[in-house]
Design a protein around this motif. Structure first.
Motif, PDB file in Angstrom:
ATOM      1  N   TYR A 187       0.843  -1.198   0.000  1.00  0.00           N
ATOM      2  CA  TYR A 187       0.000   0.000   0.000  1.00  0.00           C
ATOM      3  C   TYR A 187       0.880   1.250   0.000  1.00  0.00           C
ATOM      4  O   TYR A 187       2.040   1.216   0.460  1.00  0.00           O
ATOM      5  CB  TYR A 187      -0.917   0.005   1.226  1.00  0.00           C
ATOM      6  CG  TYR A 187      -1.964  -1.078   1.194  1.00  0.00           C
ATOM      7  CD1 TYR A 187      -3.213  -0.860   0.622  1.00  0.00           C
ATOM      8  CD2 TYR A 187      -1.702  -2.335   1.750  1.00  0.00           C
ATOM      9  CE1 TYR A 187      -4.172  -1.863   0.594  1.00  0.00           C
ATOM     10  CE2 TYR A 187      -2.653  -3.347   1.724  1.00  0.00           C
ATOM     11  CZ  TYR A 187      -3.888  -3.100   1.145  1.00  0.00           C
ATOM     12  OH  TYR A 187      -4.833  -4.106   1.103  1.00  0.00           O
ATOM     13  N   HIS A 232      -3.929   4.536   3.084  1.00  0.00           N
ATOM     14  CA  HIS A 232      -4.377   3.776   1.914  1.00  0.00           C
ATOM     15  C   HIS A 232      -4.838   2.384   2.343  1.00  0.00           C
ATOM     16  O   HIS A 232      -5.889   1.889   1.912  1.00  0.00           O
ATOM     17  CB  HIS A 232      -3.230   3.683   0.909  1.00  0.00           C
ATOM     18  CG  HIS A 232      -3.553   2.938  -0.338  1.00  0.00           C
ATOM     19  ND1 HIS A 232      -2.584   2.366  -1.141  1.00  0.00           N
ATOM     20  CD2 HIS A 232      -4.748   2.645  -0.930  1.00  0.00           C
ATOM     21  CE1 HIS A 232      -3.172   1.774  -2.169  1.00  0.00           C
ATOM     22  NE2 HIS A 232      -4.479   1.920  -2.059  1.00  0.00           N
ATOM     23  N   ASP A 265      -8.710   0.940   1.927  1.00  0.00           N
ATOM     24  CA  ASP A 265      -8.968  -0.237   1.091  1.00  0.00           C
ATOM     25  C   ASP A 265      -9.609  -1.355   1.897  1.00  0.00           C
ATOM     26  O   ASP A 265     -10.514  -2.033   1.419  1.00  0.00           O
ATOM     27  CB  ASP A 265      -7.654  -0.708   0.447  1.00  0.00           C
ATOM     28  CG  ASP A 265      -7.844  -1.199  -0.967  1.00  0.00           C
ATOM     29  OD1 ASP A 265      -8.575  -0.532  -1.731  1.00  0.00           O
ATOM     30  OD2 ASP A 265      -7.283  -2.252  -1.314  1.00  0.00           O
TER      31      ASP A 265
END
Length: 222
Positions: free
Chosen positions: A199, A204, A208
């Motif tokens: 990542y 992030h 996700d």
């Protein structure tokens, strides 16, 4: 109660069984790029590849026995493309003879019965699909995967859709989630998990995970 182990059929097949505790349970099933053949209290069905987490409320005492097929090994067995099963659960009788499904449904040892019938129908894995899954699991870019496998981007996308239920970018994202979860469960700090799983940063990773799992990573780790 849930338990799993490698099946004697092939290393890419996992056998699992479960029983819901008294009072019932809601199980969060995360996407994994696999297809499952499931016996549940005498009903036999195929659970296709999911694009996001699914919640499954189950009554207490419900019994499960199942086989999970990785690396695109499930669709050739059923003779149906994986993308026809994406985010779906379909009765096995839609693919196999009704008499065979009835024998499975009434088996005294459903897991042994599933393994026996799958072993008779088994086809060795396509090396290209095994390599595709390994590359996606390692976080390799789509263009590099296509070049390594000597496929055009369009061919790679088509093979991935029919074998895994979604394109190579989605497959890579789902397998990255599984890799991150394994690291987090192993006790690694989330910042390190983000770096090691591929990542951009911890933010992030968190975005996700929430998008695919529906809950924060900390909730999944428990």
């Amino acid at each position: 109660m849930y338990a799993q182990a490698p099946s004697s059929i092939h290393p890419l097949v996992v056998a699992w069984h479960a029983m819901t505790p008294p009072g019932g349970q809601v199980v969060r099933v995360l996407p994994d790029g696999c297809l499952d053949l499931i016996w549940r209290d005498g009903a036999v069905f195929v659970a296709g590849p999911d694009t996001a987490a699914r919640l499954h409320p189950t009554a207490g005492g419900t019994r499960f026995a199942a086989l999970r097929f990785a690396a695109g090994t499930g669709p050739p067995l059923l003779r149906v493309p994986a993308d026809a099963l994406t985010d779906r659960a379909v009765p096995l009788a839609e693919f196999w003879p009704a008499a065979e499904v009835r024998r499975l449904a009434g088996a005294d040892d459903p897991l042994a019965a599933l393994e026996a019938v799958v072993r008779r129908r088994w086809r060795d894995p396509d090396p290209t699909l095994v390599a595709l899954a390994a590359g996606a699991r390692a976080g390799r870019p789509v263009a590099a995967l296509a070049e390594t496998l000597q496929l055009s981007p369009r061919q790679l996308h088509r093979r991935c859709q029919t074998s895994f239920g979604y394109g190579p970018k989605a497959l890579g994202r789902i397998l990255r989630l599984r890799r991150a979860l394994a690291l987090a469960v192993g006790g690694h700090p989330f910042a390190q998990v983000a770096a090691d799983a591929g990542y951009a940063d911890q933010a992030h990773l968190c975005r996700d995970v929430r998008a695919l799992a529906g809950v924060p990573l900390r909730t999944l780790v428990g």
